[in-house]
Scaffold this motif. Structure first.
Motif, mmCIF file in Angstrom:
data_model
loop_
_atom_site.group_PDB
_atom_site.id
_atom_site.type_symbol
_atom_site.label_atom_id
_atom_site.label_comp_id
_atom_site.label_asym_id
_atom_site.label_seq_id
_atom_site.Cartn_x
_atom_site.Cartn_y
_atom_site.Cartn_z
ATOM 1 N N LEU A 1 -8.976 1.430 45.527
ATOM 2 C CA LEU A 1 -9.764 2.661 45.611
ATOM 3 C C LEU A 1 -11.262 2.422 45.772
ATOM 4 O O LEU A 1 -11.937 3.126 46.514
ATOM 5 C CB LEU A 1 -9.509 3.520 44.363
ATOM 6 N N VAL A 2 -11.816 1.448 45.028
ATOM 7 C CA VAL A 2 -13.230 1.089 45.161
ATOM 8 C C VAL A 2 -13.288 -0.427 45.385
ATOM 9 O O VAL A 2 -13.354 -1.189 44.423
ATOM 10 C CB VAL A 2 -14.056 1.488 43.903
ATOM 11 N N PRO A 3 -13.202 -0.873 46.628
ATOM 12 C CA PRO A 3 -13.222 -2.317 46.880
ATOM 13 C C PRO A 3 -14.448 -2.969 46.236
ATOM 14 O O PRO A 3 -15.579 -2.547 46.454
ATOM 15 C CB PRO A 3 -13.289 -2.399 48.408
ATOM 16 N N GLY A 4 -14.190 -3.966 45.395
ATOM 17 C CA GLY A 4 -15.275 -4.605 44.646
ATOM 18 C C GLY A 4 -15.514 -3.960 43.295
ATOM 19 O O GLY A 4 -16.283 -4.471 42.479
ATOM 20 N N GLY A 5 -14.864 -2.814 43.041
ATOM 21 C CA GLY A 5 -14.985 -2.145 41.740
ATOM 22 C C GLY A 5 -14.209 -2.905 40.673
ATOM 23 O O GLY A 5 -13.524 -3.882 40.953
ATOM 24 N N GLN B 1 -21.317 1.199 47.700
ATOM 25 C CA GLN B 1 -22.505 1.640 46.969
ATOM 26 C C GLN B 1 -22.152 2.095 45.554
ATOM 27 O O GLN B 1 -23.020 2.189 44.695
ATOM 28 C CB GLN B 1 -23.204 2.779 47.715
ATOM 29 N N GLN B 2 -20.894 2.382 45.306
ATOM 30 C CA GLN B 2 -20.464 2.874 43.995
ATOM 31 C C GLN B 2 -20.124 1.748 43.015
ATOM 32 O O GLN B 2 -19.894 2.007 41.839
ATOM 33 C CB GLN B 2 -19.258 3.789 44.158
ATOM 34 N N ILE B 3 -20.079 0.512 43.506
ATOM 35 C CA ILE B 3 -19.725 -0.605 42.632
ATOM 36 C C ILE B 3 -20.748 -0.703 41.507
ATOM 37 O O ILE B 3 -21.951 -0.689 41.746
ATOM 38 C CB ILE B 3 -19.664 -1.931 43.428
ATOM 39 N N GLN B 4 -20.233 -0.782 40.297
ATOM 40 C CA GLN B 4 -21.093 -0.885 39.114
ATOM 41 C C GLN B 4 -21.183 -2.338 38.673
ATOM 42 O O GLN B 4 -20.205 -3.077 38.768
ATOM 43 C CB GLN B 4 -20.504 -0.053 37.967
ATOM 44 N N PRO B 5 -22.352 -2.746 38.170
ATOM 45 C CA PRO B 5 -22.433 -4.106 37.623
ATOM 46 C C PRO B 5 -21.485 -4.222 36.433
ATOM 47 O O PRO B 5 -21.233 -3.238 35.731
ATOM 48 C CB PRO B 5 -23.892 -4.245 37.197
#
Length: 156
Positions: A87-91, A46-50
């Motif tokens: 740390l943020v998968p997909g980040g 949910q934390q992934i940014q565009p």
């Protein structure tokens, strides 16, 4: 809160294949929101940014396209997505590389360690350079661009 994603930023001195070609590499790495470091993958996802345009990259592109010779030569850019064990998968992870120009960085500590007359000379030279760039409509300089590229070097 509308201020972007949390990240860590590192700046490294490196060289290209030729050890005499010294460059800087800056890495932007998205990190989890505080107190969610151990959260499950769904929460971290949910934390992934565009993907946003990197302001530093745009500043380099604009200055180079206008033929500005007073900025370092931009050498490369890469943007990747963090893997499932990061740390943020997909980040995001962003890399920028630019040449290191001769001289010493004009850090706050370095500037204030100089003799007052030397500091005033630096200020005067900066004013002249700033006013000539700002007055030239070809550059279309605005406050954002100045903030993005406001790093200075002084030859020693």
């Amino acid at each position: 809160m509308g201020v972007g994603s949390p990240m860590t930023v590192g700046k490294f001195l490196c060289h290209l294949e030729d050890p005499t070609q010294i460059a800087f590499m800056r890495i932007y790495y998205q990190i989890p929101i505080t107190r969610t470091e151990d959260a499950n993958l769904a929460t971290l996802a949910q934390q992934i940014q565009p993907h946003e345009v990197c302001g530093e990259l745009e500043a380099f592109r604009l200055l180079m396209s206008q033929g500005c010779s007073s900025v370092p030569r931009f050498l490369g850019y890469c943007e990747k997505t963090q893997g499932e064990h990061d740390l943020v998968p997909g980040g995001y992870v962003k890399y920028l590389v630019w040449e290191k120009v001769p001289g010493e960085p004009l850090t706050e500590e370095f500037f204030w360690s100089l003799d007052p007359l030397v500091r005033e000379d630096i200020r005067a030279k900066f004013r002249v350079a700033f006013e000539s760039v700002y007055a030239n409509p070809r550059w279309q300089v605005d406050k954002t661009l100045i903030q993005l590229t406001g790093r200075c070097c002084v030859a020693v």
